[in-house]
Design an enzyme around this catalytic site. Sequence first.
Site, PDB file in Angstrom:
ATOM      1  N   SER A  78      48.392 -24.645 -41.039  1.00 57.02           N
ATOM      2  CA  SER A  78      49.003 -26.002 -40.970  1.00 57.02           C
ATOM      3  C   SER A  78      49.609 -26.400 -39.706  1.00 57.02           C
ATOM      4  O   SER A  78      50.045 -25.588 -38.944  1.00 57.02           O
ATOM      5  CB  SER A  78      49.786 -26.057 -42.034  1.00 57.02           C
ATOM      6  OG  SER A  78      50.819 -27.365 -42.133  1.00 57.02           O
ATOM      7  N   TYR A 124      57.408 -24.018 -45.687  1.00 59.46           N
ATOM      8  CA  TYR A 124      56.201 -24.273 -46.055  1.00 59.46           C
ATOM      9  C   TYR A 124      55.371 -23.755 -44.484  1.00 59.46           C
ATOM     10  O   TYR A 124      54.597 -22.720 -44.750  1.00 59.46           O
ATOM     11  CB  TYR A 124      55.642 -25.348 -46.206  1.00 59.46           C
ATOM     12  CG  TYR A 124      54.140 -25.875 -46.219  1.00 59.46           C
ATOM     13  CD1 TYR A 124      53.241 -25.477 -46.887  1.00 59.46           C
ATOM     14  CD2 TYR A 124      54.108 -26.477 -45.128  1.00 59.46           C
ATOM     15  CE1 TYR A 124      51.835 -25.715 -46.748  1.00 59.46           C
ATOM     16  CE2 TYR A 124      52.565 -26.973 -45.006  1.00 59.46           C
ATOM     17  CZ  TYR A 124      51.666 -26.638 -45.514  1.00 59.46           C
ATOM     18  OH  TYR A 124      50.342 -26.803 -45.303  1.00 59.46           O
ATOM     19  N   LYS A 159      49.167 -35.989 -55.318  1.00 54.89           N
ATOM     20  CA  LYS A 159      50.126 -35.421 -54.528  1.00 54.89           C
ATOM     21  C   LYS A 159      51.512 -36.010 -54.382  1.00 54.89           C
ATOM     22  O   LYS A 159      52.194 -35.599 -53.855  1.00 54.89           O
ATOM     23  CB  LYS A 159      49.332 -35.443 -53.080  1.00 54.89           C
ATOM     24  CG  LYS A 159      48.325 -34.469 -52.942  1.00 54.89           C
ATOM     25  CD  LYS A 159      47.607 -34.464 -51.406  1.00 54.89           C
ATOM     26  CE  LYS A 159      48.853 -33.931 -50.504  1.00 54.89           C
ATOM     27  NZ  LYS A 159      48.765 -32.403 -50.515  1.00 54.89           N
TER      28      LYS A 159
END
Length: 326
Positions: free
Chosen positions: A116, A143, A179
């Site tokens: 990411s 995250y 989402k």
Amino acid sequence: MYIVTGGAGFIGSAMVWKLNKMGIDDILVVDNLSTSEKWNNLVGLKYQDYLHRDQFLKFILEGDDPFETEAVIHMGACSSTTELDADFLMENNYRYTQYVCRFCLGHNARFINASSAATYGNGEFGFDDDETAIGRLRPLNMYGYSKQLFDLWARDAGVLDQIVCLKFFNVFGPNEYHKDDMKSVICKAHAQILETGKLKLFKSYRKEYPHGGQKRDFVYIKDCVDIMAWFLEHRGTGGIFNVGTGNARTWNDLANAVFSAMNREPEIEYIPMSEAIRDKYQYFTQANMDKLKAAGCAVEMTSLEDGAKDYVQNYLDRDDRYLRSR
């Protein structure tokens, strides 16, 4: 068998769609459907079977390969940047990915993993996918840290040249509807404009950026899966690679692209940013795409305007908004 973990999710289901377009339907979808609406992403796609992520983990920990695996496209993870359960992220994003990676290495299967752009933190060290500089990056949330930890593990284990870790920037496109708050601003903007006629964007709290002038690298989902397909076909290429356009655009640019795709005049309202996120807000992201190009990947990236137009007019404006293969 091609295995897509997170195969009912946003990027995962889009990759199943891409594999179908390549003539491949010998696919195992791995996910955790639970009570979410992401099962809709699988309707109309061609695949052989589905396994819950826990059941899949049991299989791979046994050491055998009952799937005769050609490749694992590992998109399965918690992608919420606001998730606070660090233990969950350690197990679900970091440890699980280790297990899948070891399984692939042990059975000569291609391993493509979702890292990411959140690993870059506030961008103080730039956005270069340099594998020697992973350790100096400072993610702003757990995250991003969970993704960085795997990148570091793969580097230290000496396996980066045998696998692919893709640092996705701001991805938008069909199949993201489940989402909730993590949907792209384009998806949210379309609904907001239909309801109110205008779009709300955050004010800027840095003088060098006007309101709506904060910049992101917005990348269309169809380009992302084209890049992953390229890596499936070029097994000799490994490492960490950025997936973006290499061209940062403002939120105002995005707003104008959505209004244009909807054939409406722009009407933007700038609203205060919550104090809880002000210190962790990224004002600029832009993928350095030189490494991917140097590897020989010639996927032509879609402009923000063209991506927004395709997404709005061919998906969001229609009754059936999903990627379909059947």
